[in-house]
Scaffold this motif. Structure first.
Motif, short mmCIF file in Angstrom:
data_model
loop_
_atom_site.label_atom_id
_atom_site.label_comp_id
_atom_site.label_asym_id
_atom_site.label_seq_id
_atom_site.Cartn_x
_atom_site.Cartn_y
_atom_site.Cartn_z
N GLU A 286 0.83 -1.21 0.00
CA GLU A 286 0.00 0.00 0.00
C GLU A 286 0.87 1.26 0.00
O GLU A 286 0.59 2.22 -0.71
N TYR A 287 1.92 1.24 0.78
CA TYR A 287 2.85 2.37 0.84
C TYR A 287 3.45 2.64 -0.54
O TYR A 287 3.43 3.76 -1.04
N ALA B 226 4.07 5.34 -5.82
CA ALA B 226 4.14 5.18 -7.27
C ALA B 226 3.10 6.04 -7.98
O ALA B 226 3.32 6.49 -9.11
N ASP B 227 1.97 6.26 -7.32
CA ASP B 227 0.90 7.08 -7.90
C ASP B 227 1.14 8.57 -7.69
O ASP B 227 0.29 9.39 -8.01
N GLU C 118 0.90 10.60 3.01
CA GLU C 118 -0.22 9.81 2.50
C GLU C 118 0.14 8.33 2.44
O GLU C 118 -0.66 7.46 2.80
N ALA C 119 1.36 8.04 2.02
CA ALA C 119 1.82 6.66 1.94
C ALA C 119 1.91 6.05 3.34
O ALA C 119 1.51 4.90 3.55
#
Length: 190
Positions: free
Chosen positions: A85-86, A91-92, A98-99
């Motif tokens: 998820e991190y 990557a986005d 947020e990560a």
């Protein structure tokens, strides 16, 4: 294929112990901050795991001594939950904050989460060959009979570990409460 089997074996070796019936200690543990309570539990669990580690060291074959020397009690547990998820958020184009929030959310939603954990056994192997040797020693292979060292150590010392927890937990809680009260008094005196 070896990697998948290795993971399955490692997962099979994990034993989770829940202790119930220590209500008074649990109430006193609740008086502490979350971090202090986790620290108390880790210190006690590290002490409780030592007899198991010592027994395993005494049982294991000593070809080179490397395996016996690697058996430890550690509160450092590799946690990979949330890593995907991190990395996905990063990557986005997301921020580290947020990560980090995505990682924490994934970890808090993970099943079987423990408040405090310790690992008793061989430290992580430096090479694939050493990892295979450790697994073969415990479980055997087609060419070699097993020579279990962790399971017999657990069976022989689990009651002693529980007694250490019972004996040490109250004292560790009392010390932490005393430290907390001392800090509060010092802060009030300023």
């Amino acid at each position: 294929m070896l990697r998948a089997d290795h993971r399955a074996i490692v997962m099979a070796m994990k034993t989770v112990v829940h202790i119930a019936g220590l209500q008074e200690l649990d109430v006193n543990l609740g008086l502490l901050s979350k971090a202090a309570a986790r620290g108390v539990l880790r210190r006690v669990l590290l002490k409780a795991g030592q007899p198991i580690a010592d027994a395993a060291k005494a049982i294991v074959h000593r070809d080179t001594g490397e395996l016996a020397d690697s058996i430890t009690v550690s509160s450092r547990i590799r946690n990979t939950v949330g890593n995907a998820e991190y990395h996905s958020v990063m990557a986005d184009g997301g921020t580290k904050e947020e990560a980090g929030a995505a990682l924490r959310a994934a970890r808090s939603a993970a099943p079987g989460k423990s408040f405090a954990e310790v690992q008793v056994g061989p430290a992580q192997a430096r090479t694939k060959a050493d990892a295979i040797k450790r697994i073969v020693e415990e479980f055997g292979s087609v060419n070699r009979a097993p020579h279990p060292y962790m399971r017999p150590a657990w069976e022989a010392k689990k009651h002693e570990a529980l007694e250490v927890i019972k004996r040490e937990l109250g004292g560790e809680i009392a010390k932490s409460i005393a430290r907390m009260n001392k800090r509060a008094a010092k802060k009030a005196g300023k």
